[in-house]
Design a protein around this motif. Structure first.
Motif, PDB file in Angstrom:
ATOM      1  N   ARG A 576      35.342  47.751  44.763  1.00  0.00           N
ATOM      2  CA  ARG A 576      35.718  48.349  43.478  1.00  0.00           C
ATOM      3  C   ARG A 576      37.125  48.920  43.516  1.00  0.00           C
ATOM      4  O   ARG A 576      37.911  48.742  42.574  1.00  0.00           O
ATOM      5  N   ILE A 577      37.468  49.600  44.615  1.00  0.00           N
ATOM      6  CA  ILE A 577      38.818  50.169  44.722  1.00  0.00           C
ATOM      7  C   ILE A 577      39.849  49.056  44.897  1.00  0.00           C
ATOM      8  O   ILE A 577      40.948  49.116  44.341  1.00  0.00           O
ATOM      9  N   GLY A 578      39.490  48.012  45.647  1.00  0.00           N
ATOM     10  CA  GLY A 578      40.410  46.893  45.790  1.00  0.00           C
ATOM     11  C   GLY A 578      40.714  46.231  44.473  1.00  0.00           C
ATOM     12  O   GLY A 578      41.840  45.772  44.229  1.00  0.00           O
ATOM     13  N   ALA A 579      39.714  46.183  43.573  1.00  0.00           N
ATOM     14  CA  ALA A 579      39.928  45.580  42.256  1.00  0.00           C
ATOM     15  C   ALA A 579      40.929  46.373  41.424  1.00  0.00           C
ATOM     16  O   ALA A 579      41.678  45.802  40.628  1.00  0.00           O
ATOM     17  N   LEU A 580      40.953  47.688  41.601  1.00  0.00           N
ATOM     18  CA  LEU A 580      41.906  48.505  40.838  1.00  0.00           C
ATOM     19  C   LEU A 580      43.349  48.166  41.191  1.00  0.00           C
ATOM     20  O   LEU A 580      44.247  48.333  40.356  1.00  0.00           O
ATOM     21  N   ASP A 637      45.262  43.777  51.433  1.00  0.00           N
ATOM     22  CA  ASP A 637      44.774  42.411  51.660  1.00  0.00           C
ATOM     23  C   ASP A 637      44.140  41.800  50.423  1.00  0.00           C
ATOM     24  O   ASP A 637      44.121  40.573  50.274  1.00  0.00           O
ATOM     25  N   PHE A 638      43.621  42.602  49.506  1.00  0.00           N
ATOM     26  CA  PHE A 638      43.016  42.054  48.294  1.00  0.00           C
ATOM     27  C   PHE A 638      44.056  41.346  47.417  1.00  0.00           C
ATOM     28  O   PHE A 638      43.710  40.408  46.685  1.00  0.00           O
ATOM     29  N   ILE A 639      45.283  41.813  47.459  1.00  0.00           N
ATOM     30  CA  ILE A 639      46.301  41.298  46.535  1.00  0.00           C
ATOM     31  C   ILE A 639      46.564  39.809  46.765  1.00  0.00           C
ATOM     32  O   ILE A 639      46.512  39.019  45.805  1.00  0.00           O
ATOM     33  N   TYR A 672      49.937  29.527  45.543  1.00  0.00           N
ATOM     34  CA  TYR A 672      49.959  30.918  45.987  1.00  0.00           C
ATOM     35  C   TYR A 672      50.142  30.977  47.508  1.00  0.00           C
ATOM     36  O   TYR A 672      49.661  30.094  48.234  1.00  0.00           O
ATOM     37  N   PRO A 673      50.806  32.024  48.000  1.00  0.00           N
ATOM     38  CA  PRO A 673      51.105  32.071  49.441  1.00  0.00           C
ATOM     39  C   PRO A 673      49.877  32.281  50.323  1.00  0.00           C
ATOM     40  O   PRO A 673      49.910  31.982  51.516  1.00  0.00           O
ATOM     41  N   GLY A 674      48.785  32.773  49.716  1.00  0.00           N
ATOM     42  CA  GLY A 674      47.594  33.007  50.532  1.00  0.00           C
ATOM     43  C   GLY A 674      47.724  34.296  51.336  1.00  0.00           C
ATOM     44  O   GLY A 674      48.563  35.151  51.053  1.00  0.00           O
ATOM     45  N   PRO A 675      46.884  34.495  52.335  1.00  0.00           N
ATOM     46  CA  PRO A 675      45.921  33.532  52.875  1.00  0.00           C
ATOM     47  C   PRO A 675      44.650  33.449  52.037  1.00  0.00           C
ATOM     48  O   PRO A 675      44.480  34.181  51.068  1.00  0.00           O
ATOM     49  N   LYS A 676      43.771  32.573  52.459  1.00  0.00           N
ATOM     50  CA  LYS A 676      42.457  32.509  51.862  1.00  0.00           C
ATOM     51  C   LYS A 676      41.701  33.801  52.185  1.00  0.00           C
ATOM     52  O   LYS A 676      42.058  34.518  53.122  1.00  0.00           O
ATOM     53  N   PRO A 677      40.670  34.116  51.435  1.00  0.00           N
ATOM     54  CA  PRO A 677      39.900  35.345  51.732  1.00  0.00           C
ATOM     55  C   PRO A 677      39.434  35.387  53.187  1.00  0.00           C
ATOM     56  O   PRO A 677      38.822  34.435  53.678  1.00  0.00           O
ATOM     57  N   GLN A 678      39.739  36.515  53.841  1.00  0.00           N
ATOM     58  CA  GLN A 678      39.397  36.682  55.255  1.00  0.00           C
ATOM     59  C   GLN A 678      38.138  37.519  55.450  1.00  0.00           C
ATOM     60  O   GLN A 678      37.595  37.554  56.553  1.00  0.00           O
ATOM     61  N   PHE A 679      37.677  38.189  54.404  1.00  0.00           N
ATOM     62  CA  PHE A 679      36.474  39.005  54.521  1.00  0.00           C
ATOM     63  C   PHE A 679      35.698  38.892  53.224  1.00  0.00           C
ATOM     64  O   PHE A 679      36.237  38.479  52.176  1.00  0.00           O
ATOM     65  N   ARG A 680      34.441  39.215  53.278  1.00  0.00           N
ATOM     66  CA  ARG A 680      33.538  38.919  52.175  1.00  0.00           C
ATOM     67  C   ARG A 680      33.923  39.631  50.894  1.00  0.00           C
ATOM     68  O   ARG A 680      33.753  39.082  49.790  1.00  0.00           O
ATOM     69  N   GLU A 681      34.436  40.870  50.992  1.00  0.00           N
ATOM     70  CA  GLU A 681      34.814  41.586  49.777  1.00  0.00           C
ATOM     71  C   GLU A 681      35.943  40.885  49.036  1.00  0.00           C
ATOM     72  O   GLU A 681      35.953  40.849  47.792  1.00  0.00           O
ATOM     73  N   ALA A 682      36.904  40.313  49.778  1.00  0.00           N
ATOM     74  CA  ALA A 682      37.993  39.571  49.129  1.00  0.00           C
ATOM     75  C   ALA A 682      37.474  38.291  48.484  1.00  0.00           C
ATOM     76  O   ALA A 682      37.924  37.891  47.393  1.00  0.00           O
ATOM     77  N   ALA A 683      36.527  37.627  49.149  1.00  0.00           N
ATOM     78  CA  ALA A 683      35.946  36.415  48.572  1.00  0.00           C
ATOM     79  C   ALA A 683      35.188  36.740  47.292  1.00  0.00           C
ATOM     80  O   ALA A 683      35.273  36.007  46.287  1.00  0.00           O
TER      81      ALA A 683
END
Length: 819
Positions: A576-580, A637-639, A672-683
């Protein structure tokens, strides 16, 4: 001003940079694996030194005095043959004390004094005759002292004044003989006369006598001389001046007749001490010296000294290296636990960094226990009365639960419980009652792990400390009962007070080291995340002001991601905080993103490659902005990861259509420069970002349509291999899909139809209305699709608003939205 501040900061920054580069250059000599094992060795050695340091270790577990009670059973660890130097010296000192001080007796002191006086008197009379003085040419009368052979001016003056009668001289001689005779000792020898003494006659060395209370039976030389002066004043024919003159001359003639012989005394004492044989103690391996509760006698104390000497000299290195092997084995077990513990949603650290955090906490915990146990022993040693002199009672104040509580707040309960058990084993190595205190520490650590809820406020630490203190107080009383100590009120109160102190110390130490660990290891606790959700933070305020559509989108995505994380056991608060913050880069050019557009589309006048550059830059600018703000790396990392390495499919196709040759367009310019999601919250963030945008494009967001678009988006993301680098399973993807559907259905539930109100059909507006509904409410911007299959979803799973046409027919090909 800012330039000046940067100038002031630059020297410190350069110094820190040079220091960091030196450290990095040193570490560059080693591979990552070598650095890990170097850190492993460092942890093992330092922990062993804290548990058992041969330099400062005092053997306090065998520190007893005669009359003490054995705190535990004492058994000889090996065959020991020990010469008890302390006991031997004690016996020799006793033998030396049996030898009385030796004094030499001079029986002729009185006659020697009288003879000296007569000789001086006769000499003075002879020298006082006028003829003799004339023949010698000397008008001054001189007197030679027989002892010093010097002129005595007082005697010469005395005899020069008048001629004394024989009776007067006889009286003076008698008084001198009386006061110079008997046992007279020197003032300096008085300390040696307090007890019994041995007096040896100098003229007959074999003849000796023993005298008790000699100081009261003998005369001090100063007292004899004062008595001489008083007796001389009793002669009637002598004037006061003459009496004083005789006293001044005769007083030095009174000498001690009993003289302390230091050399003879020391020789006699050394001789008797040499006859004492050394005290030797022989113990067999396994021989019981004392049972727990037995009184410590002098013989037992000597045997304890033999064991302490054996353990403190010949076997210290052996014990140290043995303990080192145990510690290495324990740390290896800890590493394997960390390596195979599985996913920890709240701890976004690598296995090596997690082990470093574990090792750091263990070192701090071990240091605190080592210091606290020594403070307990010192405090007990300063008291003589029970129960204040029992170090085991003071040891209840040791903060055993510190490590487990800190890891609970930083990581997860499984790791925290393992940390508590690990540090409890170490406590068993330090404590005198190792097993009892190890069990005590395990229970208090378990209370710290499972006795509190989620760490959402700083007050949680205080509450946890209070709970640990209360349980420790109860366990302290239980320990007293188990060890069969008397349940006396003073003992119970002291034990409970120390248990409560343990909780207070645990809370204080945890609060102090919590923020330090958060910063050092980049750990995001719930409290830290909640602090980042504060809408008053400048960046969130700017996002709401400059990009209101993006801000609303971020909150909606956060809600979807939070529920999906709960479904799969992820860190819901982190998502939730990463989404902000995932779209904060759009504040640089908010009007270039469709959710913030009110009228014209700036992309209509730009080339596709320029539009792509602007859109992609919101990722790079967002990362730069987040780093300048000091956001935690996990939030940063979310960005980039919520977009992965997907392409701007529409702009790429548009550029290829405009180019003379499609191959001349580089796909990397639109990726996009990436990377691909590295952890489940980013995915999950990537999925929620696209699903939220698609759901708002539905004219009828019923459960069937929402299920269709959510399934299509997830399938597209999986097909584009965007989830290959995270740890989501197919089962979890199914759970995420169902969670997204439930959340979107709840958000876009059907509303009540109000009687008498007929909403206008799409494209029907009243005369004079300047803008369509899509331009008024950011939630209604863009086209609405009755058929969810018409929603343009890119091969990577993003919603392509580029393909949507304005209601007035204007091509919205360049009016992109990137969620």
């Amino acid at each position: 001003m800012s330039k000046r501040i940067e100038e002031l900061k630059s020297p410190m920054m350069r110094w820190r940079g040079r220091l960091r580069s030196v450290g990095m250059r040193f570490l560059d000599y080693f591979s990552s694996r070598q650095r890990f094992w170097l850190g492993f060795a460092f942890l093992s050695i330092i922990t062993t030194l804290l548990l058992f340091n041969p330099i400062w270790r005092t053997g306090s577990e065998l520190d007893y005095k005669e009359g003490d009670i054995a705190r535990e059973s004492i058994i000889s660890p090996a065959d020991i043959h020990f010469v008890d130097d302390a006991e031997t010296e004690k016996i020799r000192a006793g033998a030396r004390d049996t030898i009385d001080p030796i004094f030499n007796y001079e029986p002729r002191r009185a006659e020697e004094a009288v003879q000296t006086f007569r000789t001086s008197w006769e000499d003075a009379e002879r020298k006082s005759r006028p003829a003799a003085n004339a023949d010698r040419g000397n008008t001054n009368i001189r007197t030679e002292n027989a002892n010093t052979n010097k002129v005595n001016p007082d005697l010469a003056k005395l005899f020069g004044g008048r001629k004394f009668s024989p009776s007067e001289l006889d009286a003076v001689t008698r008084i001198l003989r009386e006061n110079a005779g008997g046992d007279i000792y020197g003032d300096q020898d008085e300390p040696h006369l307090q007890g019994q003494i041995t007096i040896v006659d100098r003229q007959r060395p074999t003849d000796s006598r023993v005298s008790s209370n000699a100081a009261t039976m003998m005369t001090k030389v100063s007292d004899a001389r004062r008595k001489l002066a008083n007796d001389l004043r009793s002669i009637p024919s002598l004037s006061p001046a003459e009496s004083a003159g005789f006293a001044a001359f005769l007083s030095p003639l009174i000498q001690p007749s009993v003289v302390y012989d230091a050399a003879a005394t020391e020789a006699a004492r050394n001789s008797v001490a040499a006859t004492v044989e050394p005290v030797t103690i022989s113990l067999k391996r396994g021989q019981k010296i004392a049972d727990q509760g037995d009184p410590i006698t002098s013989s037992v104390l000597s045997q304890i000294a033999a064991v302490r000497n054996y353990s403190g000299s010949s076997r210290l290195p052996n014990r140290f290296f043995g303990l080192l092997i145990f510690v290495v084995a324990l740390y290896w077990t800890a590493w394997k636990f960390v390596e195979h513990r599985g996913i920890v949603p709240r701890l976004a650290l690598s296995e090596e960094k997690t082990f470093a955090l574990f090792g750091f906490v263990v070192l701090i915990q071990t240091s605190m226990m080592a210091i606290a146990f020594r403070v307990a022993e010192f405090t007990a040693s300063q008291n003589t009365s029970a129960p204040m002199n029992d170090p085991a009672l003071w040891a209840f104040a040791v903060p055993f639960a510190f490590g487990s509580l800190l890891i609970t707040l930083l990581a997860d309960r499984r790791t925290a419980l393992f940390t508590g058990i690990f540090t409890s084993v170490l406590a068993g190595f330090i404590a005198s009652r190792g097993l009892e205190f190890a069990v005590f520490a395990i229970i208090t650590s378990s209370v710290a792990v499972y006795g509190i809820g989620r760490y959402r406020t700083r007050q949680t630490v205080t509450l946890a400390g209070a709970l640990v203190g209360a349980v420790s107080a109860v366990l302290a009383v239980a320990m007293i009962a188990y060890t069969q100590q008397p349940l006396i009120l003073n003992t119970i109160l002291l034990a409970m007070a120390c248990g409560l102190a343990s909780g207070l110390i645990t809370a204080a130490a945890t609060a102090m080291f919590l923020q330090l660990c958060e910063t050092m290891f980049g750990v995001l606790t719930d409290v830290k995340l909640l602090e980042l959700s504060n809408a008053d933070l400048p960046i969130l305020g700017q996002l709401a002001l400059r990009a209101p559509g993006t801000n609303q989108h971020s909150h909606a995505v956060g809600q979807l991601a939070e529920e999906a994380c709960r479904a799969v056991g992820g860190n819901a608060l982190l998502s939730r905080i990463g989404a902000l913050y995932h779209d904060i880069g759009k504040t640089a050019a908010p009007e270039h993103f469709v959710e913030n557009q009110l009228s014209k589309n700036p992309h209509d006048k730009l080339k596709p490659v320029q539009s792509a550059k602007i859109i992609i830059s919101h990722v790079t600018y967002g990362m730069k902005l987040a780093k300048e703000m000091g956001l935690p790396q996990r939030i940063i990392d979310f960005i980039p990861q919520h977009h992965g390495t997907r392409t701007l499919h529409f702009f790429l196709r548009k550029a290829q259509e405009e180019a003379r040759e499609a191959d001349a367009v580089s796909e990397n310019d639109f990726r996009y420069p990436g990377p691909k999601p590295q952890f489940r919250e980013a995915a999950i963030m990537m999925i929620a970002d696209s699903c939220e945008a698609a759901a708002r494009s539905l004219a009828e967001p019923n459960p069937e349509n929402i299920r269709f678009i959510v399934t299509k988006i997830i399938d597209a993301i999986v097909a584009d291999d965007q989830l290959d680098e995270c740890d989501l399973t197919l089962r979890e993807l199914t759970q995420i899909r169902e969670s997204m559907i439930r959340s979107l259905v709840a958000i876009y539930h059907s509303r009540i139809d109000y009687p008498g109100y007929i909403p206008p059909k799409s494209g029907e507006f009243k005369t004079g209305e300047l803008k369509v509904a899509a331009d008024i409410d950011s939630e209604e911007r863009g086209m609405k699709y009755r058929d969810p299959r018409d929603i343009p979803i890119s091969p990577g799973g993003e919603i392509e608003d580029e393909a949507i046409q304005h209601p007035n027919g204007t091509d919205k090909a360049h009016a992109t939205t990137v969620k």
